[in-house]
Design an enzyme around this catalytic site. Structure first.
Site, PDB file in Angstrom:
ATOM      1  N   LEU A 236      40.567  62.098  53.750  1.00  0.00           N
ATOM      2  CA  LEU A 236      40.016  61.244  54.538  1.00  0.00           C
ATOM      3  C   LEU A 236      38.576  61.439  54.315  1.00  0.00           C
ATOM      4  CD1 LEU A 236      42.970  61.815  55.921  1.00  0.00           C
ATOM      5  CD2 LEU A 236      41.905  60.825  58.104  1.00  0.00           C
ATOM      6  N   HIS A 237      38.027  62.601  54.363  1.00  0.00           N
ATOM      7  CA  HIS A 237      36.511  62.828  54.149  1.00  0.00           C
ATOM      8  C   HIS A 237      36.075  62.170  53.070  1.00  0.00           C
ATOM      9  CE1 HIS A 237      37.871  66.828  52.178  1.00  0.00           C
ATOM     10  NE2 HIS A 237      36.877  66.440  51.380  1.00  0.00           N
ATOM     11  N   LEU A 238      37.004  61.836  51.789  1.00  0.00           N
ATOM     12  CA  LEU A 238      36.418  61.286  50.589  1.00  0.00           C
ATOM     13  C   LEU A 238      35.970  59.854  50.988  1.00  0.00           C
ATOM     14  CD1 LEU A 238      39.019  62.700  48.199  1.00  0.00           C
ATOM     15  CD2 LEU A 238      36.799  63.327  48.657  1.00  0.00           C
ATOM     16  N   GLN A 288      27.870  61.940  50.021  1.00  0.00           N
ATOM     17  CA  GLN A 288      28.861  61.313  49.230  1.00  0.00           C
ATOM     18  C   GLN A 288      28.986  59.936  49.329  1.00  0.00           C
ATOM     19  OE1 GLN A 288      32.484  63.727  49.326  1.00  0.00           O
ATOM     20  NE2 GLN A 288      33.343  62.339  50.657  1.00  0.00           N
TER      21      GLN A 288
END
Length: 329
Positions: A236-238, A288
């Site tokens: 999910l954090h991507l 990111q």
């Protein structure tokens, strides 16, 4: 400790990081055995003994090691599995990766650029271009040994069938799930860069008949069958909130009724401020470009919008991440 001391520690935190980075590079902690003197260790590492003593005393102040009465240094038992490079659960590879990121991806100039522009960089593509996909996979494999046990226990509720492991990397979680439950098979979906190492890991554990690697980006591929369970671990954090919600529609559609979807990630506390490690990593997600900043209540809203029931969030003392369990109604 007073506020001034606290602030000074924060200001100088990068110096402690640099000490850890060089210790990881030289594998200094492998030599801290309570037997060898500083002089002996410095000779083995080809470093200056006085400089080494200063660094080791700093590590003593951090309670990573301790000094005996005869001035021998001892790696504390609770730190040895994490700091000895020969340990299966060693975090030395993570320290080395963070060193790389600090020089390439998370420097002061980039922080400032993101803060002003509100736009980060797509590290998924950067990592592929820089040949770092397998480095990440190895780090996640080493660091995921305990979390894989926690995840596998939750999948024990699925008595038989097939699990989809999204972004399964080296197959760490898939292997553990299969070890816990002999009636389950796993499909791993991940990028081509991960295929060779993942399949090698699967074969080493004798799981090639039960775990299969599907090459692709979960954002683009079509899921041709339904699953009894789905895992999203550190996925999910991507992605942005918008993309995660879009992916949840796809994953919910691929889940059998009564099937469970488990999400494992650096979820924040409800007030977004009481889980320091998760909070620190949100700076990475900001850099990111995903700006992942979600707590369990955010995830609850997302899953309920696609017909899933939020069951619970589970936290564990030994890992900074937590697990959210949902079920298709």
């Amino acid at each position: 400790m007073n506020h001034t001391d606290n602030l000074l520690q924060f200001i100088n935190g990068y110096k402690l990081s640099n000490a850890l980075f060089i210790a990881a590079e030289l594998k200094i902690f492998d030599y801290i055995d309570g037997v060898n003197s500083v002089e002996t260790i410095s000779n083995q590492l080809s470093v200056d003994p006085k400089a080494l003593e200063i660094i080791l005393d700093v590590f003593c102040s951090m309670n990573l090691i301790r000094k005996s009465d005869d001035k021998k240094y001892i790696l504390e038992a609770e730190w040895k599995p994490l700091l000895d490079s020969r340990s299966k659960s060693s975090m030395i590879s993570l320290i080395q990766l963070e060193h790389y990121l600090s020089t390439k991806h998370t420097g002061e100039d980039r922080f400032k650029d993101v803060l002003i522009s509100g736009r980060g960089s797509d590290d998924l593509n950067l990592n592929a271009k820089e040949g770092k996909e397998n480095v990440y996979g190895c780090v996640m494999d080493a660091g995921g040994q305990y979390s894989s046990v926690c995840i596998a226990r939750e999948f024990n509720k699925v008595k038989k069938g097939t699990i989809l492991d999204v972004g399964g990397g080296m197959g760490t979680h898939a292997i553990k799930i299969c070890q816990f439950n002999p009636q389950l098979n796993i499909d791993i979906v991940d990028k081509a860069e991960m295929k060779e190492q993942c399949i090698k890991n699967i074969k080493e554990h004798g799981m090639e008949d039960r775990i299969h690697f599907l090459t692709g980006d979960i954002r683009d591929i079509s899921l041709e069958k339904k699953y009894d369970g789905i895992l999203e671990s550190n996925v999910l954090h991507l992605f942005s909130d918008k993309m995660n919600q879009k992916l949840l529609v796809k994953l919910a559609s691929a889940l059998h009724k009564g099937g469970i979807l488990i999400m494992h990630d650096f979820f924040l506390s409800e007030d977004k401020a009481k889980r320091p490690v998760s909070s620190i990593y949100t700076l990475d997600w900001m850099m990111q470009g995903s700006f992942f900043h979600a707590d369990a209540q955010d995830i609850k809203q997302w899953v309920e919008a696609v017909g899933l029931e939020f069951i619970k969030e589970v936290q564990y003392e030994r890992i900074p991440t937590s697990i959210i369990i949902t079920k298709k109604i």
